[in-house]
Design an enzyme around this catalytic site. Sequence first.
Site, PDB file in Angstrom:
ATOM      1  N   ARG A 170       0.825  -1.183   0.003  1.00 33.39           N
ATOM      2  CA  ARG A 170      -0.031  -0.095   0.147  1.00 33.39           C
ATOM      3  C   ARG A 170       1.011   1.179   0.266  1.00 33.39           C
ATOM      4  NH1 ARG A 170      -4.995  -1.915   0.091  1.00 33.39           N
ATOM      5  NH2 ARG A 170      -5.375  -3.877   1.253  1.00 33.39           N
ATOM      6  N   ASP A 171       0.520   2.107  -0.856  1.00 38.49           N
ATOM      7  CA  ASP A 171       1.074   3.411  -0.948  1.00 38.49           C
ATOM      8  C   ASP A 171       1.082   4.177   0.389  1.00 38.49           C
ATOM      9  OD1 ASP A 171       1.493   6.508  -1.543  1.00 38.49           O
ATOM     10  OD2 ASP A 171       1.928   5.647  -3.541  1.00 38.49           O
TER      11      ASP A 171
ATOM     12  N   ASN B 208       5.072   5.795 -14.073  1.00 39.56           N
ATOM     13  CA  ASN B 208       5.618   7.245 -14.576  1.00 39.56           C
ATOM     14  C   ASN B 208       7.171   6.868 -14.764  1.00 39.56           C
ATOM     15  OD1 ASN B 208       3.174   8.240 -13.774  1.00 39.56           O
ATOM     16  ND2 ASN B 208       3.702   8.427 -11.444  1.00 39.56           N
TER      17      ASN B 208
ATOM     18  N   VAL C 242      10.335   7.991  -6.906  1.00 42.83           N
ATOM     19  CA  VAL C 242      11.135   7.010  -6.544  1.00 42.83           C
ATOM     20  C   VAL C 242      11.646   6.400  -7.649  1.00 42.83           C
ATOM     21  CG1 VAL C 242      11.397   4.719  -5.310  1.00 42.83           C
ATOM     22  CG2 VAL C 242       9.795   6.788  -4.351  1.00 42.83           C
TER      23      VAL C 242
ATOM     24  N   HIS D 221       7.747   1.121 -10.950  1.00 40.04           N
ATOM     25  CA  HIS D 221       6.752   0.682 -10.073  1.00 40.04           C
ATOM     26  C   HIS D 221       5.407   0.878 -10.881  1.00 40.04           C
ATOM     27  CE1 HIS D 221       7.816   4.742  -8.630  1.00 40.04           C
ATOM     28  NE2 HIS D 221       6.477   4.770  -8.355  1.00 40.04           N
TER      29      HIS D 221
ATOM     30  N   HIS E 122       1.627   1.783 -10.192  1.00 41.69           N
ATOM     31  CA  HIS E 122       0.340   2.172  -9.104  1.00 41.69           C
ATOM     32  C   HIS E 122      -0.805   1.450  -9.711  1.00 41.69           C
ATOM     33  CE1 HIS E 122       2.669   5.861  -7.695  1.00 41.69           C
ATOM     34  NE2 HIS E 122       3.224   5.547  -8.761  1.00 41.69           N
TER      35      HIS E 122
END
Length: 116
Positions: A31-32, A89, A98, A102, A104
Amino acid sequence: MSDANCIFCKIAAGEIESDIVYETDELVAFRDLNPQAPTHVLIIPRRHISTINELVDSDGETIGRLFMAAKHIAGEEGTADPGYRVVMNCNEAGGQSVYHVHLHLLGGRRLGWPPG
């Protein structure tokens, strides 16, 4: 291969505690900490890859597994049927904060278009 200074590598190695929702030998999903939707999960490869621009042909299966994990997690979170968004991104202007590839997974509310 990991980067000793990368926060996501540390999460994948278990050095930093995180709310992990899914993991395999190849990837980890958690989880973000700053969620932008009720469901906001980050899915990362365990192997450090800084940006999309660093991907090579042999990374295709790994990236495909990130998307398959997103599909699985969306089902578990109850966002598959109403709908969800996946975003990756690249670099600063693309919104990457970061530098570890990754994906999302965002869901649980209506997501507008175009994104900000």
